[in-house]
Design an enzyme around this catalytic site. Sequence first.
Site, PDB file in Angstrom:
ATOM      1  N   SER A 161       1.148  -1.452   0.376  1.00  0.00           N
ATOM      2  CA  SER A 161       0.184   0.057   0.022  1.00  0.00           C
ATOM      3  C   SER A 161       0.847   1.441  -0.133  1.00  0.00           C
ATOM      4  CB  SER A 161      -1.013  -0.358   1.571  1.00  0.00           C
ATOM      5  OG  SER A 161      -2.072  -0.519   1.271  1.00  0.00           O
TER       6      SER A 161
ATOM      7  N   LYS B  34      -0.174   3.299  -2.780  1.00  0.00           N
ATOM      8  CA  LYS B  34      -1.180   4.607  -3.583  1.00  0.00           C
ATOM      9  C   LYS B  34      -0.596   5.951  -2.699  1.00  0.00           C
ATOM     10  CE  LYS B  34      -4.396   1.748  -1.116  1.00  0.00           C
ATOM     11  NZ  LYS B  34      -3.575   0.178  -0.539  1.00  0.00           N
TER      12      LYS B  34
ATOM     13  N   SER C 180      -6.605   3.828   3.639  1.00  0.00           N
ATOM     14  CA  SER C 180      -6.050   2.765   2.587  1.00  0.00           C
ATOM     15  C   SER C 180      -6.887   2.179   1.618  1.00  0.00           C
ATOM     16  CB  SER C 180      -4.942   2.264   3.765  1.00  0.00           C
ATOM     17  OG  SER C 180      -3.979   1.118   2.927  1.00  0.00           O
TER      18      SER C 180
ATOM     19  N   LYS D 193       2.881   7.042   4.925  1.00  0.00           N
ATOM     20  CA  LYS D 193       1.669   5.788   4.397  1.00  0.00           C
ATOM     21  C   LYS D 193       2.574   4.540   4.287  1.00  0.00           C
ATOM     22  CE  LYS D 193      -1.766   3.662   2.580  1.00  0.00           C
ATOM     23  NZ  LYS D 193      -1.540   3.331   3.809  1.00  0.00           N
TER      24      LYS D 193
END
Length: 392
Positions: A62, A65, A122, A231
Amino acid sequence: MRVSLLNSFVAAACGLLLLVAPQARAQIGQIDTLARQMVLIDADSGAVIFDKNGDERMPPSSMSKLMTAYMVFEQLAMGKLRMDDVFPVSEKAWRMQGSKMFVHVGDRVRVEDLLRGVIIQSGNDACIVLAEGIAGSEERFAEMMNEKAKQIGLNNSVFRNASGWPDPEHVMTARDLARLAQHIIAKFPQYYHLYAEKDFTYGIDPISKRPIKQGNRNPLLYKDIGADGLKTGHTEAAGYGLTASAKRGDRRMILVVNGLKSMNERSRESERLMEIGFREYDTYKLFSAGSVVDEADVWLGERGKVPLVVKDNLAVTMARRNRTGMKVTIRYENPIPAPIIAGTPLATLTITAPETAPIEVPLLAGTSVQQLGFGGRISAALGHLLWGAGKQ
């Protein structure tokens, strides 16, 4: 050849905010870490303080992202998209597994909510809604991500989807993630605050009938270390990862770790590395962009001196214990023959310090200097023979 030694404290009061020209690629310090891949950089100087397998391609999970959000931020900044615009939720987005924002097929969701769904929750589903809304399909959006990655210097990143969903061809490096974080922080300060938000509420739980509130997964946001983004990531193949940034005073650090074994290990190791970076290393700001560092003599020019300037803000990061051993030297041929065009590299500034790789920066002509006419050149040449270069 002329060599000048400058005072290492020469521009401590310049008050620079950002170094455009990055420091040498070699890492400054050595440290053991539980992470499989790790990079810690000083955001002001671009210096790599610690590096473990920083150029090794890995599943970013993730953390990729960040690139999805970058694409949306750019659309917003260019005026092609607005926070109040709405995108429809497709069945593909609704059925997406993994972490979710919990959008429902047929819903029309605001871009601002979708961004929070990506950044805070997320949400894989939110990523697909944004990708389809901007590019028409997730596949085309991934192609756009790859095109943009090349433009901004993410040379070891390949994107196959918008969410970081496991795919053997979807890869990044710790160094690319750190560079991407730098771009987001520098280019989109108006949106960066979203990464510091600790929770976001969206949708209604069908069983409890209560609003669905999810917390930000970034563990450093809950510690008093100055963290304000970015993140987390986790898959079985990648392990636990984090791209994080923290700011103390006017200093900012960016950390990327991946391949850790648990959320707890990710939290503890990230905090430890960030603390060491702030405590034991510092950035020393030397010259602001366009500053005159020295003046060189000009041979047969309409003026006797030419200023030597730095193109970009210049700073150096090193261990604090090595600060007193820092030296700055300049090397150039003296005098420099006219004509001289402004912006031409004329000299090399070298920064050395114990346990630090030498840093070399070109010094440019700060102004153009025309050559003397024929009569002036004859006069100058005679003057040089009679009284030396200083009597041109």
